[in-house]
Design a protein around this motif. Structure first.
Motif, PDB file in Angstrom:
ATOM      1  N   LYS A  13       0.824  -1.203   0.000  1.00  0.00           N
ATOM      2  CA  LYS A  13       0.000   0.000   0.000  1.00  0.00           C
ATOM      3  C   LYS A  13       0.860   1.256   0.000  1.00  0.00           C
ATOM      4  CE  LYS A  13      -4.487  -1.235   1.920  1.00  0.00           C
ATOM      5  NZ  LYS A  13      -5.514  -0.845   2.897  1.00  0.00           N
ATOM      6  N   PHE A  14       1.980   1.206   0.727  1.00  0.00           N
ATOM      7  CA  PHE A  14       2.871   2.373   0.784  1.00  0.00           C
ATOM      8  C   PHE A  14       3.418   2.689  -0.608  1.00  0.00           C
ATOM      9  CE2 PHE A  14       7.148   4.131   1.121  1.00  0.00           C
ATOM     10  CZ  PHE A  14       6.917   5.261   1.895  1.00  0.00           C
ATOM     11  N   PHE A  15       3.896   1.671  -1.310  1.00  0.00           N
ATOM     12  CA  PHE A  15       4.461   1.907  -2.638  1.00  0.00           C
ATOM     13  C   PHE A  15       3.380   2.329  -3.635  1.00  0.00           C
ATOM     14  CE2 PHE A  15       8.008  -0.752  -1.008  1.00  0.00           C
ATOM     15  CZ  PHE A  15       9.043   0.132  -1.289  1.00  0.00           C
ATOM     16  N   ILE A  16       2.171   1.814  -3.492  1.00  0.00           N
ATOM     17  CA  ILE A  16       1.067   2.245  -4.345  1.00  0.00           C
ATOM     18  C   ILE A  16       0.752   3.717  -4.076  1.00  0.00           C
ATOM     19  CG2 ILE A  16      -1.400   1.993  -4.787  1.00  0.00           C
ATOM     20  CD1 ILE A  16       0.279  -0.148  -6.108  1.00  0.00           C
ATOM     21  N   ALA A  17       0.795   4.110  -2.806  1.00  0.00           N
ATOM     22  CA  ALA A  17       0.534   5.509  -2.452  1.00  0.00           C
ATOM     23  C   ALA A  17       1.574   6.431  -3.083  1.00  0.00           C
ATOM     24  CB  ALA A  17       0.529   5.673  -0.930  1.00  0.00           C
ATOM     25  N   VAL A  18       2.851   6.022  -3.051  1.00  0.00           N
ATOM     26  CA  VAL A  18       3.920   6.828  -3.647  1.00  0.00           C
ATOM     27  C   VAL A  18       3.748   6.911  -5.168  1.00  0.00           C
ATOM     28  CG1 VAL A  18       6.413   7.013  -4.011  1.00  0.00           C
ATOM     29  CG2 VAL A  18       5.530   6.301  -1.779  1.00  0.00           C
TER      30      VAL A  18
END
Length: 301
Positions: A13-18
């Protein structure tokens, strides 16, 4: 199946957010900002405010900085009134978007305002749709929408349209109505792209066909506090018995639901349909989180 809770991959989710933040910034700095075509929501407010300050009083404030400043009180509201995990990932998207808007130079790729409106809308909305697909919002009005829904039970759609209407009117009145009309085109393109990637409807109904209902129900109930209706069915072609689980969720829960169900039963079939209205006891995200904590407390006593 082991008696254990299925956790959602926070790293993904963190990498998708970035990534969503990067796509938003590219769409803004390369297409929308140079053409004076405005985005929707608080991003559009920040963009319009930056233009008015620069052209009206000579004060230069980056759109990225204004996006961050406008979202700070919204993040505080979300933290205390909506849900901490949801707010954290939303603010990660906002923070990185603000950073990318500041770091990436504003550069005009095309002098054609129509191309800028279309490509800016497409690229930015791909980021938004991708975030929604993984249960993340782009901050701003999404958090406010959830808070209003929690407090009143009403849809935020009309308020969202009103704010976008104000942005379009001010842009047309302050500059040229041509910019306002192209902003409408960009907003339409954005909505179509987001609908293609991920539904924008607030409520969804998921129908899960499985031959392993007990484990699927356990997986859902360990991660979500939603009511489930169990329907026994028979496949018309195979003549095999199958269980259909019907559950109503919000759009932000769709990724979590499919992740949990497919982890328990990879062979399951999930049909998701749009739900225009829900009557009766449907818990908001905040109520669900509170109920979930109470449930876990009772289970450990």
């Amino acid at each position: 199946m082991k008696q254990q809770q299925i956790y959602i991959d926070g790293t993904k989710k963190f990498f998708i957010a970035v990534l969503a933040a990067l796509l938003n910034a590219i769409g803004m700095n390369f297409f929308l900002i140079p053409a004076h075509v405005y985005a929707s929501g608080l991003t559009g407010v920040a963009q319009l405010t930056s233009d008015i300050l620069q052209d009206g009083v000579g004060i230069s404030l980056s759109t990225g900085l204004l996006v961050l400043l406008l979202n700070i009180p919204v993040a505080v509201l979300g933290w205390f009134k909506v849900g901490r995990a949801f707010t954290v990932f939303s603010f990660v998207t906002v923070a990185f978007m603000s950073l990318f808007l500041i770091v990436i130079p504003v550069q005009e790729v095309s002098s054609d305002i129509l191309l800028n409106a279309i490509f800016g809308g497409v690229i930015s909305s791909v980021g938004i749709g991708l975030a929604l697909k993984f249960g993340i919002s782009s901050g701003g009005l999404d958090i406010i929408a959830m808070y209003i829904t929690i407090k009143t039970g009403r849809s935020f759609g009309k308020y969202f349209l009103l704010m976008n209407g104000v942005i379009i009117f001010i842009a047309g009145f302050t500059y040229e109505w041509t910019f306002a009309l192209y902003t409408l085109i960009s907003l339409y393109v954005s909505s179509r792209v987001i609908d293609t990637i991920h539904t924008r409807h607030q409520k969804l109904t998921a129908m899960i066909m499985t031959q392993n209902p007990e484990d699927v129900i356990k997986g859902i109930q360990d991660n979500m506090f939603r009511g489930i209706t169990v329907v026994e069915a028979i496949g018309a072609y195979s003549k095999e018995s199958v269980t259909m689980l019907v559950i109503v969720i919000t759009r932000y829960e769709l990724y979590d639901l499919t992740h949990v169900v497919q982890a328990v039963d990879p062979r399951c079939f999930i049909n998701v349909v749009e739900t225009s209205s829900v009557f009766g006891d449907f818990r908001s995200e905040a109520d669900q989180k509170m109920a979930m904590e109470m449930y876990k407390t009772r289970m450990h006593q």
